[in-house]
Structure formats: C-alpha cells, structure tokens
Design a protein around this motif. Structure first.
Motif, PDB file in Angstrom:
ATOM      1  N   UNK A  43       2.866  -7.824   4.146  1.00  0.00           N
ATOM      2  CA  UNK A  43       1.807  -8.449   4.948  1.00  0.00           C
ATOM      3  C   UNK A  43       2.187  -8.603   6.424  1.00  0.00           C
ATOM      4  N   UNK A  44       3.464  -8.868   6.726  1.00  0.00           N
ATOM      5  CA  UNK A  44       3.845  -9.047   8.135  1.00  0.00           C
ATOM      6  C   UNK A  44       3.703  -7.761   8.938  1.00  0.00           C
ATOM      7  N   UNK A  90       1.550  -7.468  12.245  1.00  0.00           N
ATOM      8  CA  UNK A  90       2.083  -6.889  13.486  1.00  0.00           C
ATOM      9  C   UNK A  90       1.155  -5.814  14.034  1.00  0.00           C
ATOM     10  N   UNK A  91       0.582  -5.007  13.135  1.00  0.00           N
ATOM     11  CA  UNK A  91      -0.365  -3.966  13.531  1.00  0.00           C
ATOM     12  C   UNK A  91      -1.594  -4.602  14.181  1.00  0.00           C
ATOM     13  N   UNK A 106      11.446   4.733   7.371  1.00  0.00           N
ATOM     14  CA  UNK A 106      11.432   4.756   5.914  1.00  0.00           C
ATOM     15  C   UNK A 106      10.413   3.797   5.294  1.00  0.00           C
ATOM     16  N   UNK A 107       9.699   3.037   6.128  1.00  0.00           N
ATOM     17  CA  UNK A 107       8.729   2.087   5.596  1.00  0.00           C
ATOM     18  C   UNK A 107       7.381   2.172   6.305  1.00  0.00           C
ATOM     19  N   UNK A 108       7.361   2.134   7.628  1.00  0.00           N
ATOM     20  CA  UNK A 108       6.099   2.097   8.361  1.00  0.00           C
ATOM     21  C   UNK A 108       6.204   2.861   9.677  1.00  0.00           C
ATOM     22  N   UNK A 109       5.033   3.180  10.226  1.00  0.00           N
ATOM     23  CA  UNK A 109       4.923   3.721  11.584  1.00  0.00           C
ATOM     24  C   UNK A 109       3.564   3.300  12.136  1.00  0.00           C
TER      25      UNK A 109
END
Length: 197
Positions: free
Chosen positions: A163-164, A168-169, A133-136
């Motif tokens: 930003x975190x 992480x990416x 629901x936020x990132x992939x």
C-alpha cells in the motif's frame, strides 16, 4: 421536431468537446520537475512489469470500471534500446503491440523509435523511480496534433504492491499537477497477461 433533434445533437457534441478539452487542460509538468532515476541500470529494469496504476491528463476516475490490468515487457537490445511489448485484454481478445524505446540524452530517458509512423510530434519516456525487483514509476509524454498528453504508470513485478508504494505513486502524481480524478488502478484479470512468450 427535426430542428429540436439537431439542437440536441449540437448540444451533446459541444458537451463532448468541452469534456475532452477539460481533460487536457492540465498541462504536462516541465521535464525538470519530473524525477529521473539516478544511476539507471538498463539490464535490471528489463523484464515484465504489471501495470498496477495509471494517472494522466487524459484519464478520469469514471474510466476505472473499464480499466483492466495489462503487462509491459522491456527487452534490452544490443544498442541499449528496449523492444517493448504490451499484452492486454481488448473485449474478449488477447492483444499485443510492440514498439521500440531508444535511449535519449540521459540514462533512464527514452524516445519512441520511428515516431512519425505513429503520427506523433514528440514522445518521451522517463523512468522516475524504481527498485528494479518490486516497482517502477514511469513518465510518458506524447504530442499529437499539437496536444500534449502525459501519463505516469506504476509498474509492479507482481500484480499487487505494498500500500505504501501506491500511496507514494499518488503523492508523486499530485506533485506533478494531477488530482485524484486522474488516477486509475486497473482491475486484475485472470487471462491473457499471464501467458509467457
């Protein structure tokens, strides 16, 4: 004079070829090193994602200024494949292109349907991490003309991510062999990609 121009042209051609070779000198990581989302949920992954970050062995930081954000929509089909539509701005045009990702050997891993029609020898898609629901974070690898190209995409359900998540990416990308020079965060655009079907 003509000989001088010919030599200049040959030198420039050699420099361009060397630059292209330098980009591809970073080999793709062994697939065993690329994370795979545990307990992948196909239905939850579906929907529209904004391309917030890109990294790959064919990208350089110099391309950041020309890079524009786009969207990719994953529509789950009855056979558990995805109909994938990307919507982007090219010049002054809004452009869409579609393809189909077919489930592969593991949940969360796919291959491109009808691969030969794209002139490719191999194509792998792997969902590395997502909270749906936020990132992939998704890994792509293709082989064309015996050259291996790989990229990682940071998707967001919105145009901006915490930003975190970007940090992480970056850490994940670097752990797989890329550098800061291979990471791009596309510029947001105000048109085209926000239109819903």
């Amino acid at each position: 004079m003509a000989v001088s121009l010919l030599w200049t042209g040959l030198v420039l051609l050699g420099m361009l070829q060397a630059q292209a070779q330098t980009r591809l000198q970073i080999p793709p990581p062994d697939l065993s090193r690329v994370p795979l989302q545990a307990n992948f949920l196909p239905r939850e992954f579906g929907g529209t994602w904004y391309v917030v970050g890109l990294a790959g062995n064919a990208f350089t930081k110099a391309e950041q200024k020309q890079s524009k954000m786009y969207t990719t929509t994953y529509k789950l089909q009855e056979d558990n494949s995805y109909r994938v539509t990307s919507t982007l701005v090219r010049g002054s045009q809004c452009d869409k292109f579609e393809r189909t990702f077919v489930p592969n050997s593991q949940p969360g891993q796919f291959t491109l349907d009808n691969i030969l029609s794209y002139g490719l020898q191999d194509y792998i898609v792997r969902v590395m991490r997502t909270n749906y629901d936020e990132f992939a974070m998704v890994y792509f690898k293709k082989t064309k003309d015996n050259n291996d190209y790989f990229k990682m995409t940071l998707y967001g359900r919105s145009e901006q991510l915490r930003p975190e998540l970007k940090k992480n990416f970056i850490n994940l990308v670097k752990s797989l062999g890329l550098t800061d020079n291979n990471i791009i965060f596309p510029a947001r655009v105000g048109e085209c990609i926000h239109v819903k079907d």
